[in-house]
Design a protein around this motif. Structure first.
Motif, PDB file in Angstrom:
ATOM      1  N   TYR A  13       0.735  -1.320   0.068  1.00  0.00           N
ATOM      2  CA  TYR A  13      -0.037  -0.147  -0.024  1.00  0.00           C
ATOM      3  C   TYR A  13       0.865   1.229   0.131  1.00  0.00           C
ATOM      4  O   TYR A  13       2.065   1.277  -0.227  1.00  0.00           O
ATOM      5  CB  TYR A  13      -1.164  -0.049   1.301  1.00  0.00           C
ATOM      6  N   ALA A  14       0.176   2.433   0.179  1.00  0.00           N
ATOM      7  CA  ALA A  14       0.896   3.691   0.117  1.00  0.00           C
ATOM      8  C   ALA A  14       1.651   3.836  -1.167  1.00  0.00           C
ATOM      9  O   ALA A  14       3.041   4.185  -1.072  1.00  0.00           O
ATOM     10  CB  ALA A  14       1.860   3.817   1.367  1.00  0.00           C
ATOM     11  N   PRO A  15       1.212   3.994  -2.129  1.00  0.00           N
ATOM     12  CA  PRO A  15       2.094   4.342  -3.459  1.00  0.00           C
ATOM     13  C   PRO A  15       2.570   5.699  -3.410  1.00  0.00           C
ATOM     14  O   PRO A  15       1.881   6.474  -3.586  1.00  0.00           O
ATOM     15  CB  PRO A  15       1.179   3.848  -4.396  1.00  0.00           C
ATOM     16  N   LEU A  16       3.631   6.083  -3.583  1.00  0.00           N
ATOM     17  CA  LEU A  16       4.131   7.219  -3.974  1.00  0.00           C
ATOM     18  C   LEU A  16       4.788   7.393  -5.090  1.00  0.00           C
ATOM     19  O   LEU A  16       5.975   6.881  -5.404  1.00  0.00           O
ATOM     20  CB  LEU A  16       5.139   7.844  -2.706  1.00  0.00           C
ATOM     21  N   ILE A  17       4.367   8.193  -6.014  1.00  0.00           N
ATOM     22  CA  ILE A  17       4.762   8.279  -7.353  1.00  0.00           C
ATOM     23  C   ILE A  17       5.736   9.538  -7.588  1.00  0.00           C
ATOM     24  O   ILE A  17       5.252  10.499  -7.323  1.00  0.00           O
ATOM     25  CB  ILE A  17       3.753   8.169  -8.559  1.00  0.00           C
ATOM     26  N   SER A  18       6.837   9.413  -8.241  1.00  0.00           N
ATOM     27  CA  SER A  18       8.000  10.550  -8.425  1.00  0.00           C
ATOM     28  C   SER A  18       7.005  11.339  -9.518  1.00  0.00           C
ATOM     29  O   SER A  18       6.002  10.839 -10.441  1.00  0.00           O
ATOM     30  CB  SER A  18       9.151  10.080  -9.161  1.00  0.00           C
ATOM     31  N   PRO A  19       7.368  12.625  -9.727  1.00  0.00           N
ATOM     32  CA  PRO A  19       6.582  13.709 -10.410  1.00  0.00           C
ATOM     33  C   PRO A  19       6.515  13.104 -11.898  1.00  0.00           C
ATOM     34  O   PRO A  19       5.774  13.476 -12.817  1.00  0.00           O
ATOM     35  CB  PRO A  19       7.547  15.008 -10.230  1.00  0.00           C
ATOM     36  N   ASP A  20       7.630  12.387 -12.346  1.00  0.00           N
ATOM     37  CA  ASP A  20       7.742  11.770 -13.878  1.00  0.00           C
ATOM     38  C   ASP A  20       7.201  10.889 -13.815  1.00  0.00           C
ATOM     39  O   ASP A  20       6.983  10.228 -15.098  1.00  0.00           O
ATOM     40  CB  ASP A  20       9.165  12.012 -14.417  1.00  0.00           C
ATOM     41  N   GLY A  21       6.633   9.931 -12.881  1.00  0.00           N
ATOM     42  CA  GLY A  21       5.877   8.832 -12.924  1.00  0.00           C
ATOM     43  C   GLY A  21       6.705   7.607 -13.358  1.00  0.00           C
ATOM     44  O   GLY A  21       6.041   6.585 -13.453  1.00  0.00           O
ATOM     45  N   ASN A  22       8.143   7.648 -13.142  1.00  0.00           N
ATOM     46  CA  ASN A  22       8.868   6.620 -13.558  1.00  0.00           C
ATOM     47  C   ASN A  22       9.480   5.941 -12.131  1.00  0.00           C
ATOM     48  O   ASN A  22      10.324   4.897 -12.511  1.00  0.00           O
ATOM     49  CB  ASN A  22       9.992   7.080 -14.390  1.00  0.00           C
ATOM     50  N   SER A  23       9.105   6.193 -10.939  1.00  0.00           N
ATOM     51  CA  SER A  23       9.764   5.916  -9.795  1.00  0.00           C
ATOM     52  C   SER A  23       8.608   5.691  -8.933  1.00  0.00           C
ATOM     53  O   SER A  23       7.792   6.315  -8.898  1.00  0.00           O
ATOM     54  CB  SER A  23      10.939   6.826  -9.262  1.00  0.00           C
ATOM     55  N   LEU A  24       8.623   4.728  -8.174  1.00  0.00           N
ATOM     56  CA  LEU A  24       7.549   4.241  -7.150  1.00  0.00           C
ATOM     57  C   LEU A  24       8.340   3.934  -5.703  1.00  0.00           C
ATOM     58  O   LEU A  24       9.111   3.180  -5.665  1.00  0.00           O
ATOM     59  CB  LEU A  24       6.735   3.110  -7.423  1.00  0.00           C
ATOM     60  N   ILE A  25       7.732   4.512  -4.606  1.00  0.00           N
ATOM     61  CA  ILE A  25       8.230   4.193  -3.281  1.00  0.00           C
ATOM     62  C   ILE A  25       6.781   3.485  -2.722  1.00  0.00           C
ATOM     63  O   ILE A  25       5.598   4.279  -3.006  1.00  0.00           O
ATOM     64  CB  ILE A  25       8.369   5.426  -2.546  1.00  0.00           C
ATOM     65  N   PHE A  26       6.574   2.402  -1.976  1.00  0.00           N
ATOM     66  CA  PHE A  26       5.761   1.843  -1.390  1.00  0.00           C
ATOM     67  C   PHE A  26       6.167   1.171   0.064  1.00  0.00           C
ATOM     68  O   PHE A  26       7.192   1.039   0.191  1.00  0.00           O
ATOM     69  CB  PHE A  26       5.039   1.104  -2.517  1.00  0.00           C
ATOM     70  N   THR A  27       4.899   0.781   0.728  1.00  0.00           N
ATOM     71  CA  THR A  27       4.930   0.032   1.806  1.00  0.00           C
ATOM     72  C   THR A  27       4.503  -1.526   1.608  1.00  0.00           C
ATOM     73  O   THR A  27       3.446  -1.649   1.132  1.00  0.00           O
ATOM     74  CB  THR A  27       4.501   0.931   2.906  1.00  0.00           C
ATOM     75  N   SER A  28       5.134  -2.260   2.194  1.00  0.00           N
ATOM     76  CA  SER A  28       4.771  -3.774   2.229  1.00  0.00           C
ATOM     77  C   SER A  28       5.412  -4.389   3.610  1.00  0.00           C
ATOM     78  O   SER A  28       6.295  -4.224   4.152  1.00  0.00           O
ATOM     79  CB  SER A  28       5.562  -4.360   0.933  1.00  0.00           C
ATOM     80  N   ASN A  29       4.454  -5.361   3.952  1.00  0.00           N
ATOM     81  CA  ASN A  29       4.587  -6.452   5.062  1.00  0.00           C
ATOM     82  C   ASN A  29       5.130  -7.711   4.653  1.00  0.00           C
ATOM     83  O   ASN A  29       4.879  -8.902   5.368  1.00  0.00           O
ATOM     84  CB  ASN A  29       3.764  -6.377   6.212  1.00  0.00           C
TER      85      ASN A  29
END
Length: 663
Positions: free
Chosen positions: A167-183
């Motif tokens: 969950y908690a997808p964080l997309i970079s301004p250009d849409g090419n990088s993703l940060i997210f949370t996982s257990n």
């Protein structure tokens, strides 16, 4: 004799086999019950299914396996089994109507769901409130399904999503990088721990994610948001009750996170998530600190001259509720706030909402709509600058397991064509008969042609379920108390267009039988340019506890004598009471935080009393009206500045204390 012995032996064998099957079924049911009690629904389903294989028409087992499916990853299968159990024996379990209602609700069969929730509510007075909540959800869901968003929702794939919680997808301004949370990873003690991961795209596909080692700890860590430039990350650390931390990216590595100051974080209460405005000057965050509306509320802090975050202020009752509001996301436009909530009217467990900051205040929260919102939890929503692509987290049967991250693409037109299998609604009028009693002053028609007007248009909707309402909207000149227009909204869509002339102070009053009237105020200069204003006018059912802000009650600064421009609205309150002889109301006075608290309370009380005195002078019984001054105790927005805060907090409010007969 020999034949008789053979027959006897055969009958005995059949009885023994039948007994064996019965004992085996009983053992399987008991095994399923044990799994169910431990919330091991997958295993429970397997045991119950084996018992059903022995006797497919066992009402009890059909009910049990259907109930287990309700809490599994394949909820859509629940309706078949529980409905079969109901047809076999509608009295097999006291909760069968409730569970069948849930099953039908989950498959968008709202007509049948409401039928069974109603039946449960009549039979079980103790838990009737649960059924009432579900009925409201069905009504709202039906309205939203009939107006389905024109979107494409796609799971972003098993490279990112795991069989666990993502969950908690964080997309970079250009849409090419993703940060997210996982257990997805398991600790040495056998439990799953939340960590923060990153990945990027190559040739349009997501690469295998990896942990961000510089920010993960031995505790549960979760990503919250990225700044618009992608260089600052806000995250949740399991410190004290839960705090918000900040990390910065230097182009190569994320820095060791640092806790935000005491204006944001508290030791005793939980702070879960945060989002910063595009200009970096405002931080929106969720906190369970006391003094809010209940549960997690969303607060706003302004960055001070020294770079530190200032005191957090509750963003108010247009957004916050008695439930939980979480995962705020302020859009690149700086005025649209997205968040999740289980306190506003929802389709299911928790929905995504948005509110817009217009005319120096937050608008009433609007459900983002179906199919983005579903029967499951929906949250952690973020959207691109052009509002055409978004990401969020939810649970779907076709997912990889647990919550997954999904991408949404918004298409044109905004809504799909109306579904034919929805609940029946009133047939759309073939002409404008509903307008036959409308009235508009001839002068306004002339000014409209000259475009020396403001065109107010939008929909009138029910606060409880967002359904369209057929209401009456009146335009009154506050200076002369003259009625300039009286129009009806479309009976099916709730849509309207109201022409407001320039050079005046006007009241816009929206009324419908059974609802508390809504009050708007427009003060327009003589030489304003032609403009169009879109809005939703929200009506609240006229029941005990219902409140409405009276936008056309005016006082001079620091005084409590009512301005003559208030007469039109005061007469509307009188009409409300006159047409509802059993209705009782309280007028609440509120001020900003300028001056002493004691003086503000006295002033607000006197202002509320002035309204009451007017009503009594018109013949309203003093036993039906009361006044209460709250001073600055209950702001609806921050008092930081005049235009965006104090002016809005200085308000007069009508509250129903006893409903009596509806309006």
């Amino acid at each position: 004799m020999k034949l008789k012995k053979i027959l006897s032996a055969g009958i005995l064998g059949i009885l023994l086999v039948g007994s064996s099957y019965a004992q085996n079924a009983k053992a399987l049911i008991a095994e399923g019950d044990r799994h169910y009690s431990k919330k091991k629904y997958k295993e429970a389903i397997q045991s119950f299914q084996q018992a059903l294989d022995i006797n497919p028409d066992d009402a009890e087992v059909n009910f049990k396996i259907g109930s287990a499916y309700l809490y599994s990853d394949t909820k859509s299968k629940a309706a078949f089994f529980i409905d079969k159990a109901y047809k076999l024996n509608p009295y097999i379990d006291d909760k069968i109507d409730y569970n069948l209602g849930l099953a039908f609700q989950n498959t968008n069969n709202f007509r049948q769901a409401i039928k069974h929730f109603e039946a449960f509510r009549k039979k079980n007075k103790t838990l009737a409130g649960l059924a009432t909540i579900r009925i409201k959800q069905c009504i709202l869901a039906d309205s939203l399904v009939r107006n389905e968003l024109n979107v494409v929702i796609e799971n972003i794939g098993s490279t990112i999503n795991s069989p666990f919680e993502d969950y908690a997808p964080l997309i970079s301004p250009d849409g090419n990088s993703l940060i997210f949370t996982s257990n997805r990873e398991i600790n040495r003690n056998g439990t799953h721990k939340e960590d923060i991961y990153k990945t990027s795209k190559s040739d349009g596909k997501w690469n295998e994610p990896e942990k961000i080692t510089s920010i993960n700890t031995d505790q549960n860590d979760a990503a919250s948001s990225l700044s618009p430039d992608g260089k600052t990350m806000f995250l949740y650390y399991e410190v004290f009750a839960g705090d918000i931390y900040e990390s910065t990216f230097d182009g190569q590595k994320w820095s060791k996170p640092a806790a935000l100051n005491k204006n944001i974080n508290t030791k005793e209460y939980q702070e879960t998530s945060a989002s910063v405005s595009p200009d970096g000057k405002k931080l929106y965050f969720a906190s369970s600190r006391p003094g809010g509306y209940g549960g997690l509320d969303i607060y706003m802090s302004t960055r001070e001259a020294n770079g530190e975050w200032g005191k957090g202020f509750n963003v108010g009752g247009m957004i916050n509720t008695k439930g939980d509001e979480d995962s705020p996301y302020i859009h690149y436009d700086g005025t649209t706030l997205y968040f999740s909530s289980n306190g506003h009217p929802v389709i299911g467990n928790s929905d995504i909402f948005y509110s817009e900051f217009k005319n120096r205040k937050w608008s009433k929260a609007i459900n983002l709509g179906y199919p983005i919102n579903s029967w499951e939890y929906d949250g952690f929503f973020s959207i691109s600058p052009d509002k055409k692509t978004a990401y969020f987290a939810t649970v779907k049967e076709a997912g990889t397991g647990g919550s997954d991250i999904y991408q949404v693409k918004f298409l044109e037109p905004r809504y799909k064509s109306q579904q034919k299998n929805a609940l029946p609604i009133a047939e759309k009028p073939k002409n404008d008969d509903y307008k036959k009693n409308d009235f508009t002053d001839p002068l306004i028609k002339k000014l409209k042609e000259q475009k020396v007007v403001t065109l107010l248009r939008g929909k009138v909707i029910d606060e409880a379920n967002a359904g369209a309402l057929n209401a009456t909207i009146s335009l009154l000149d506050n200076n002369t108390q003259k009625l300039l227009s009286k129009i009806s909204t479309d009976p099916q869509t709730g849509e309207f267009e109201l022409v407001i002339p320039h050079d005046g102070n006007y009241a816009v009053i929206t009324e419908k039988f059974g609802y508390l009237f809504n009050s708007l105020n427009f003060t327009l200069p003589k030489f304003s340019e032609y403009q169009e204003v879109d809005t939703h006018i929200i009506l609240t059912a006229a029941q005990q506890g219902a409140k409405s802000i009276l936008k056309n009650i005016f006082f001079k600064s620091g005084e409590y004598e009512i301005n003559a421009q208030s007469t039109a609205e005061l007469n509307k309150i009188f009409d409300l009471l006159n047409s509802n002889p059993l209705l009782k109301i309280q007028i609440n006075g509120h001020t900003d935080n300028q001056g002493s608290a004691a003086a503000n309370k006295v002033l607000s009380s006197k202002r509320a009393t002035s309204v009451i005195n007017y009503l009594i002078s018109k013949g309203v019984s003093a036993a039906r009206v009361s006044a209460k001054g709250y001073g600055s105790d209950r702001p609806i927005v921050s008092n930081d500045d005049e235009k965006e805060g104090r002016e809005l907090n200085r308000r007069t409010e009508l509250e129903i204390t006893s409903a009596g007969r509806q309006q």
